[in-house]
Enzyme design. Sequence first.
Site, short mmCIF file in Angstrom:
data_model
loop_
_atom_site.label_atom_id
_atom_site.label_comp_id
_atom_site.label_asym_id
_atom_site.label_seq_id
_atom_site.Cartn_x
_atom_site.Cartn_y
_atom_site.Cartn_z
N HIS A 52 19.85 29.22 -7.56
CA HIS A 52 19.18 29.83 -8.71
C HIS A 52 19.56 29.07 -9.97
O HIS A 52 20.44 28.21 -9.95
CB HIS A 52 19.56 31.31 -8.84
CG HIS A 52 21.03 31.53 -8.96
ND1 HIS A 52 21.79 32.10 -7.96
CD2 HIS A 52 21.90 31.24 -9.95
CE1 HIS A 52 23.04 32.15 -8.33
NE2 HIS A 52 23.14 31.62 -9.54
C1 T46 Z 1 26.28 31.47 -10.55
C2 T46 Z 1 27.08 31.04 -9.39
C3 T46 Z 1 28.02 29.91 -9.72
C4 T46 Z 1 27.50 41.19 -10.21
O1 T46 Z 1 27.28 42.38 -10.06
N1 T46 Z 1 28.10 40.73 -11.35
C5 T46 Z 1 28.34 39.42 -11.59
O2 T46 Z 1 28.89 39.07 -12.65
C6 T46 Z 1 27.96 38.48 -10.58
C7 T46 Z 1 28.21 37.00 -10.80
C8 T46 Z 1 27.40 38.94 -9.43
N2 T46 Z 1 27.18 40.28 -9.24
C9 T46 Z 1 26.61 40.74 -7.97
C10 T46 Z 1 25.17 40.39 -7.78
C11 T46 Z 1 25.02 40.21 -6.29
O3 T46 Z 1 24.74 41.46 -5.69
O4 T46 Z 1 27.30 40.07 -6.90
C12 T46 Z 1 26.41 39.78 -5.83
C13 T46 Z 1 26.49 38.32 -5.44
O5 T46 Z 1 25.94 37.51 -6.50
P1 T46 Z 1 25.09 36.16 -6.25
O6 T46 Z 1 24.33 36.30 -4.99
O7 T46 Z 1 24.31 35.89 -7.48
O8 T46 Z 1 26.27 35.09 -6.06
P2 T46 Z 1 26.19 33.50 -6.01
O9 T46 Z 1 27.48 33.03 -5.49
O10 T46 Z 1 24.96 33.04 -5.32
O11 T46 Z 1 26.03 33.05 -7.57
C14 T46 Z 1 27.09 33.31 -8.50
C15 T46 Z 1 26.54 33.85 -9.80
O12 T46 Z 1 25.70 35.00 -9.56
C16 T46 Z 1 25.72 32.85 -10.57
O13 T46 Z 1 25.56 33.29 -11.91
O14 T46 Z 1 25.95 30.65 -11.40
O15 T46 Z 1 27.81 32.11 -8.77
#
Ligand code: T46
Length: 289
Positions: free
Chosen positions: A50
């Site tokens: 993303h």
């Molecule tokens: C990024 C990369 C480097 C939250 O509730 N609060 C938060 O601050 C974050 C970061 C995530 N979440 C929840 C949202 C999802 O349900 O945690 C879950 C996993 O998040 P996501 O699938 O977006 O994780 P990654 O590892 O794909 O991405 C993350 C960050 O979301 C993104 O901003 O730049 O790490």
Amino acid sequence: MYNVVKMEFEKFSDNRGNLVAMEFPKNLPFSIERIYYIYDVLKDKERGFHSHRDLEQILICLGGSVKIRVKDGTNEEIITLNNSNEGLYIGPMIWREMFEFSENATLLVLASKRYNELDYIRDYDKYVKEAKQYFKNIMDMERYQKGKSIDLKLAEIKDAKFLLELRTNKNLNTYLSQVSNSLKEQETWLTNYKIREFNKKEYYFKTIDKNNKNIGFARLYNIDYDNKELTFGSFIMGENKTKYAALETMILLMQISFKYLNMNKVLLDVRKNNLHAKEFYTRFRVYKI
Ligand code: T46
């Protein structure tokens, strides 16, 4: 590659081990509103996929290693993070994918804003369209960077050596603020400048001749988009400068200021006793007491 910079943080080392401190604005480009970390990622799992529209982040691998694939809609790079005093700054409109997490890898993320799902772009085709539009501006600027005998390039971190050479040359630096004799410090200064450039706060140009030889630098800063004014300064040309290098640099930067950045006013930052510069600007009929 736009909006991505590798940062190196100073390490305080002694016989007890290492300590790294991060503090805004000393060595961080934004104040932190949120911290999160990712760990226990299985070997074949990939994350991210993303972009963010506004968010700025710094990724630091505190143990083990991880690879980050970043894209700006046109270019792509893979960066390995495996050092606790290194960070990867990722600004707005950059697609990121994290993969090959080693066993025990912990990826710490410092974020400039609170969590906001609306800031995410998760559809790659939609991202590419928006990114091309977002970075079009900076590509447009390249139109104004070609002179008759010189060209301008946005300064890069690898220009630190040339910058240091010029700014520590006694014949050239009398009217510029002093810099220390440290290549590392110039690299850090350029790293922080790059982030200001990505945020459209400042532009630092290197003048090169048509054979790609370095000639000098000039900077547009204190850019005030509301009042439509900016400052022109940090102007330094090496002893090998060609006859019209200074003049052409000035003209191109005026075009960038007035045509590209749409300013109404450009202020010149010149020291009182810098007679050479006064004479130069008088020739433009821009200098008045
Ligand atoms: C990024 C990369 C480097 C939250 O509730 N609060 C938060 O601050 C974050 C970061 C995530 N979440 C929840 C949202 C999802 O349900 O945690 C879950 C996993 O998040 P996501 O699938 O977006 O994780 P990654 O590892 O794909 O991405 C993350 C960050 O979301 C993104 O901003 O730049 O790490």
